[in-house]
Write a protein that holds these residues in place. Structure first.
Motif, mmCIF file in Angstrom:
data_model
loop_
_atom_site.group_PDB
_atom_site.id
_atom_site.type_symbol
_atom_site.label_atom_id
_atom_site.label_comp_id
_atom_site.label_asym_id
_atom_site.label_seq_id
_atom_site.Cartn_x
_atom_site.Cartn_y
_atom_site.Cartn_z
ATOM 1 N N TYR A 1 10.181 -3.596 0.241
ATOM 2 C CA TYR A 1 8.953 -3.247 -0.479
ATOM 3 C C TYR A 1 9.222 -3.352 -1.987
ATOM 4 C CZ TYR A 1 6.576 -1.389 3.672
ATOM 5 O OH TYR A 1 5.954 -1.235 4.882
ATOM 6 N N THR B 1 6.818 -8.631 -3.465
ATOM 7 C CA THR B 1 6.148 -8.814 -2.182
ATOM 8 C C THR B 1 4.793 -8.109 -2.126
ATOM 9 O OG1 THR B 1 7.418 -6.970 -1.281
ATOM 10 C CG2 THR B 1 8.278 -9.168 -0.858
ATOM 11 N N LEU B 2 4.427 -7.399 -3.182
ATOM 12 C CA LEU B 2 3.136 -6.704 -3.192
ATOM 13 C C LEU B 2 2.109 -7.592 -3.893
ATOM 14 C CD1 LEU B 2 1.865 -3.856 -2.513
ATOM 15 C CD2 LEU B 2 2.109 -3.376 -4.939
ATOM 16 N N VAL B 3 1.289 -8.252 -3.106
ATOM 17 C CA VAL B 3 0.318 -9.189 -3.665
ATOM 18 C C VAL B 3 -0.695 -8.445 -4.544
ATOM 19 C CG1 VAL B 3 -1.520 -10.819 -3.089
ATOM 20 C CG2 VAL B 3 0.584 -10.750 -1.718
ATOM 21 N N GLY C 1 -7.033 4.700 1.173
ATOM 22 C CA GLY C 1 -7.001 4.852 2.629
ATOM 23 C C GLY C 1 -5.725 4.298 3.259
ATOM 24 N N VAL C 2 -5.650 4.491 4.553
ATOM 25 C CA VAL C 2 -4.485 4.060 5.327
ATOM 26 C C VAL C 2 -4.268 2.550 5.223
ATOM 27 C CG1 VAL C 2 -3.735 3.703 7.702
ATOM 28 C CG2 VAL C 2 -4.634 5.910 6.994
ATOM 29 N N GLY C 3 -3.016 2.166 5.055
ATOM 30 C CA GLY C 3 -2.668 0.749 5.137
ATOM 31 C C GLY C 3 -3.045 -0.081 3.930
ATOM 32 N N LEU C 4 -3.297 0.568 2.800
ATOM 33 C CA LEU C 4 -3.698 -0.202 1.620
ATOM 34 C C LEU C 4 -2.539 -0.422 0.647
ATOM 35 C CD1 LEU C 4 -7.275 1.226 0.956
ATOM 36 C CD2 LEU C 4 -6.595 -0.818 2.207
ATOM 37 N N THR D 1 2.469 3.312 0.141
ATOM 38 C CA THR D 1 3.906 3.471 0.368
ATOM 39 C C THR D 1 4.671 2.267 -0.185
ATOM 40 O OG1 THR D 1 3.497 4.855 2.281
ATOM 41 C CG2 THR D 1 5.658 3.803 2.162
ATOM 42 N N HIS D 2 4.129 1.091 0.061
ATOM 43 C CA HIS D 2 4.777 -0.114 -0.461
ATOM 44 C C HIS D 2 4.934 -0.019 -1.985
ATOM 45 C CE1 HIS D 2 5.167 -4.742 -0.064
ATOM 46 N NE2 HIS D 2 5.571 -4.391 -1.269
ATOM 47 N N ILE E 1 -2.453 -12.489 0.915
ATOM 48 C CA ILE E 1 -1.514 -11.635 1.655
ATOM 49 C C ILE E 1 -1.085 -12.335 2.952
ATOM 50 C CG2 ILE E 1 -1.274 -9.458 2.940
ATOM 51 C CD1 ILE E 1 -3.027 -8.145 0.792
ATOM 52 N N LYS F 1 2.712 -13.347 4.019
ATOM 53 C CA LYS F 1 3.387 -12.872 5.241
ATOM 54 C C LYS F 1 3.861 -14.050 6.082
ATOM 55 C CE LYS F 1 2.461 -8.598 4.406
ATOM 56 N NZ LYS F 1 3.493 -7.764 3.826
ATOM 57 N N VAL G 1 -4.464 -3.728 5.134
ATOM 58 C CA VAL G 1 -3.396 -4.721 5.207
ATOM 59 C C VAL G 1 -2.507 -4.491 6.429
ATOM 60 C CG1 VAL G 1 -1.553 -5.834 3.937
ATOM 61 C CG2 VAL G 1 -3.448 -4.804 2.708
ATOM 62 N N ARG G 2 -2.358 -3.222 6.797
ATOM 63 C CA ARG G 2 -1.509 -2.954 7.946
ATOM 64 C C ARG G 2 -2.063 -3.657 9.189
ATOM 65 N NH1 ARG G 2 -0.314 2.862 8.423
ATOM 66 N NH2 ARG G 2 0.901 2.323 6.584
ATOM 67 N N GLU H 1 -1.400 -7.294 9.089
ATOM 68 C CA GLU H 1 -0.014 -7.586 9.472
ATOM 69 C C GLU H 1 0.167 -7.469 10.974
ATOM 70 O OE1 GLU H 1 2.449 -4.877 7.307
ATOM 71 O OE2 GLU H 1 2.790 -6.371 5.750
HETATM 72 P P1 ADP Z 1 -0.249 3.034 3.041
HETATM 73 O O1 ADP Z 1 0.987 3.743 2.609
HETATM 74 O O2 ADP Z 1 -1.309 2.990 1.981
HETATM 75 O O3 ADP Z 1 -0.791 3.518 4.332
HETATM 76 P P2 ADP Z 1 1.542 0.796 3.337
HETATM 77 O O4 ADP Z 1 2.170 0.768 1.986
HETATM 78 O O5 ADP Z 1 2.335 1.359 4.443
HETATM 79 O O6 ADP Z 1 0.118 1.503 3.271
HETATM 80 O O7 ADP Z 1 1.073 -0.696 3.679
HETATM 81 C C1 ADP Z 1 0.848 -1.144 4.990
HETATM 82 C C2 ADP Z 1 1.438 -2.534 5.153
HETATM 83 O O8 ADP Z 1 0.679 -3.452 4.401
HETATM 84 C C3 ADP Z 1 2.855 -2.615 4.634
HETATM 85 O O9 ADP Z 1 3.620 -3.383 5.508
HETATM 86 C C4 ADP Z 1 2.733 -3.293 3.294
HETATM 87 O O10 ADP Z 1 3.850 -4.097 3.009
HETATM 88 C C5 ADP Z 1 1.495 -4.147 3.474
HETATM 89 N N1 ADP Z 1 0.739 -4.307 2.225
HETATM 90 C C6 ADP Z 1 -0.167 -3.464 1.704
HETATM 91 N N2 ADP Z 1 -0.694 -3.931 0.569
HETATM 92 C C7 ADP Z 1 -0.104 -5.126 0.353
HETATM 93 C C8 ADP Z 1 -0.210 -6.125 -0.665
HETATM 94 N N3 ADP Z 1 -1.044 -5.970 -1.686
HETATM 95 N N4 ADP Z 1 0.560 -7.217 -0.544
HETATM 96 C C9 ADP Z 1 1.399 -7.391 0.497
HETATM 97 N N5 ADP Z 1 1.549 -6.498 1.469
HETATM 98 C C10 ADP Z 1 0.819 -5.378 1.422
#
Ligand code: ADP
Ligand code: MG
Length: 485
Positions: A142, A146-148, A180-183, A186-187, A312, A316, A340-341, A344
Motif C-alpha cells: 500500500y 499504487t493508490l490511483v 465509506g467501506v472500500g474507498l 486503510t491504503h 484502477i 490492478k 474499490v474493494r 478488486e
Molecule cells: P477502506 O479502508 O476505506 O475500507 P481499503 O484501503 O481497504 O479501504 O481499500 C480497499 C481496496 O481497494 C484495497 O485493496 C486498496 O488497495 C484498493 N484501493 C482503494 N482505493 C484505491 C485507489 N485509489 N487506487 C488503487 N487501489 C485502491
C-alpha cells in the motif's frame, strides 16, 4: 528600497512562475497581495488559513528560493492571513505567520550524526510491543504509487502525501480521513506509514486499528501494565489509528487515547485517523475528543468516478500481469461503481474462474462474475447484506413481465411495445440502484445519460396520464421493493 515591496514580490513571482505549472501559479500566486517589506521581511497577504497551509505544503521551497534570490539568505517571508473579511465598520482581521523555519534535510551533518542514535532508540522502544504489532495487518504494497489518484480522493491523497513528507510539521495535524467501506482509507494511511518508514527511518511510526488498540488497552489493564503502554505511545512520532468509529462507547479507551492525543500533539507529533463517517456523525465519542479532531484537516474519500475506476482496473490488471480488451474493462467499470474493494473482488474472481474453468476472460464470464459478486457483497465487519439489486436483475424482471427478450429490451428498435418496457426498466434502475445515469445507459445498449434522463421523465409523466402504465409501474415497484429488502 524599503518601499519596493511590490517590485520585490513581482520579481519573486517571475522566479516562481518559471518553476511551477501555469495553472498552479494562477490558483495559488495570482491572489496574493504584497503588503510591506520591513527589515528584510516581505509580508504577503493570503486569502485564508487554508490558502496559507497549501502554500506551506506545496510551495514553501519555491517561495524560499525566490525570497533568497531577491533579498539574500537573510530574507524572510511572512504571511498575513485574512481570518475575518470584516464589514463596513470593522476592518478585516489578519494574523501574521512567518514562513516555515524547520526544513527537513537528510544531508545535514547534524541529522546524520544523530541518526544512528535515533535508530537505536527507535528499535528499543518498538521492541516492547513487537509481538503485538506483528499481529496488526499491515501491507507494504500500500504505497502512494499504487493508490490511483482521482477527483474522489485528491484532497485526502495530497494531504496524506504532505503529511508523509513532513510528519508533525504541517498544519494537517491531526489528519482525519473519512469515507465509506472500500474507498482506500486503510491504503492511504498505510501509504503514509510506508513512506515515512523508508524516507525517515529514525521516526517511530505506529499503525493500529482502533479495535486492536482497544484490545491492547484491555490486555495491559488486566496485566497491570497500563503505565508501560501509555509510556510507549507517548514516545512515538506518528500515530495512525484506523477506523476510530469502533472507539464509540469505549469510554476508558477513549480516555487513554485523549491523553495520548494531547501529549503527542503538544509535542508536534503527527496523528492520523480514519473513520467510516464524518466526525460530526461519530456517535458515542466524547465531545472533547471530537473537538480535537477539528484542529487539523478533515478530508473525505468518495466513490471513484468512471475514469478513476478504469484507471484502477488497469492498474490492478497490470500488477496481476494480465491484459484485457478495452470493452471488457469498460464493462467492468460500468458495472461496479460502489467501491474499490468490490472492484478488486471481481478481478480476483475473474482470474480464479478463468483459470479453474480454463476459459478466456470474455464479456460473458465478466457478466456472470459481476452478477454473482454484486449479490453477495460482504462488508468489512463480515455482515452479509441482503442481495443488492443490479441492473441485470431489473432487466430480467422487466423482460419477463412484458414478455420481451433481453436483446429486445436493450436493442435499437423504436417499436412502442419495446420502448415503454425499456424506459420503465431504466426508470427502475435509476430508482433502485446506485448506478450513474451514464452506467445505466451503457447497460441499455450503449445509450447515453440523456436518454436515461428522458426515460425517467417520460415514465414519471406517463404515470400521471396513463392508467395502464401507472398500474404496471406500481406493481413492478412493489416487486422491486420486496426484492430490495
Ligand atoms: P477502506 O479502508 O476505506 O475500507 P481499503 O484501503 O481497504 O479501504 O481499500 C480497499 C481496496 O481497494 C484495497 O485493496 C486498496 O488497495 C484498493 N484501493 C482503494 N482505493 C484505491 C485507489 N485509489 N487506487 C488503487 N487501489 C485502491
Ligand atoms: Mg480500512
Amino acid at each position: 528600497m524599503q518601499n519596493d515591496y511590490r517590485a520585490v514580490w513581482n520579481n519573486c513571482l517571475k522566479t516562481i512562475k518559471a518553476s511551477i505549472p501555469e495553472e498552479s501559479f494562477d490558483t495559488w500566486f495570482e491572489p496574493i497581495i504584497p503588503v510591506a517589506l520591513q527589515n528584510n521581511v516581505l509580508i504577503i497577504q493570503v486569502p485564508s488559513q487554508f490558502f496559507y497551509e497549501w502554500l506551506e505544503q506545496y510551495y514553501v521551497d519555491n517561495l524560499r528560493k525566490a525570497i533568497y534570490k531577491e533579498l539574500g539568505t537573510e530574507g524572510r517571508l511572512e504571511y498575513s492571513i485574512i481570518v475575518d473579511k470584516g464589514n463596513a465598520e470593522n476592518r478585516p482581521q489578519t494574523i501574521n505567520i512567518p514562513i516555515a523555519k524547520i526544513e527537513y534535510d537528510k544531508q545535514h551533518p547534524k541529522y546524520q550524526a544523530n541518526s544512528e542514535q535515533a535508530l537505536k532508540r527507535k528499535n528499543e522502544i518498538l521492541k516492547e510491543y513487537d509481538a503485538f504489532f506483528k499481529s496488526v495487518s499491515f501491507n507494504e504494497n500500500y504505497t502512494f504509487d499504487t493508490l490511483v489518484e482521482g477527483d474522489c480522493n485528491r484532497l485526502a491523497r495530497s494531504a496524506g502525501y504532505a503529511v508523509a513528507k513532513k510528519p508533525g510539521i504541517t498544519a494537517f495535524n491531526p489528519l482525519m480521513l473519512y469515507g465509506g467501506v472500500g474507498l482506500g482509507k486503510t491504503h492511504l494511511v498505510q501509504a503514509i506509514a510506508n513512506h515515512v518508514r523508508s524516507n525517515q527511518p529514525d521516526k517511530i511510526v505506529v499503525y493500529v486499528s482502533s479495535e486492536k488498540f482497544t484490545n491492547q488497552f484491555i490486555e495491559e489493564l488486566k496485566n497491570n501494565n497500563l503505565q508501560k503502554l501509555t509510556n510507549f505511545y507517548l514516545q512515538i512520532d506518528i500515530l495512525i489509528i484506523d477506523d476510530v468509529q469502533f472507539l464509540s462507547g469505549k469510554e476508558k479507551t477513549q480516555e487513554m487515547f485523549f491523553h495520548i492525543f494531547n501529549d503527542l500533539h503538544q509535542h508536534g507529533k503527527q496523528i492520523i485517523m480514519t473513520s467510516d463517517r464524518p466526525p460530526k456523525e461519530l456517535q458515542g465519542l466524547q465531545d472533547r475528543l471530537l473537538s480535537r479532531f477539528k484542529w487539523g484537516l478533515t478530508a473525505d474519500l468518495q466513490q471513484p468516478d468512471y475514469e478513476t475506476r478504469v484507471a484502477i482496473i488497469q492498474r490492478k490488471l497490470q500488477t496481476e500481469g494480465i491484459s484485457l480488451e478495452n470493452d471488457i474493462i469498460e464493462y467492468l467499470a460500468h458495472s461496479i461503481d460502489t467501491n474499490v474493494r468490490e472492484l478488486e473482488g471481481v478481478i480476483v474472481s475473474l482470474m480464479a474462474r478463468s483459470s479453474l474453468e480454463r476459459r478466456e476472460i470474455d464479456t460473458e464470464l465478466v457478466r456472470q462474475t459481476v452478477q454473482h459478486i454484486v449479490q453477495t457483497t460482504v462488508s468489512d465487519a463480515g455482515v452479509q447484506h441482503s442481495a443488492e439489486m443490479g441492473i441485470d436483475t431489473i432487466q430480467s424482471v422487466i423482460s419477463s413481465f412484458f414478455k420481451v427478450t433481453l436483446a429486445e429490451l436493450t436493442g435499437k428498435s423504436r417499436k412502442k411495445e419495446l420502448v415503454v418496457p425499456r424506459q420503465i426498466a431504466m426508470f427502475f434502475c435509476k430508482e433502485f440502484t446506485n448506478f450513474s445515469l451514464k452506467s445505466i445507459g451503457y447497460h441499455f445498449g450503449g445509450r447515453d445519460h440523456s436518454t436515461v434522463i428522458h426515460a425517467v421523465q417520460t415514465i414519471s409523466d406517463l404515470c400521471t396520464k396513463d392508467g395502464e402504465i401507472r398500474q404496471n409501474v406500481q406493481q413492478l415497484g412493489e416487486m422491486f421493493k420486496q426484492k430490495a429488502k
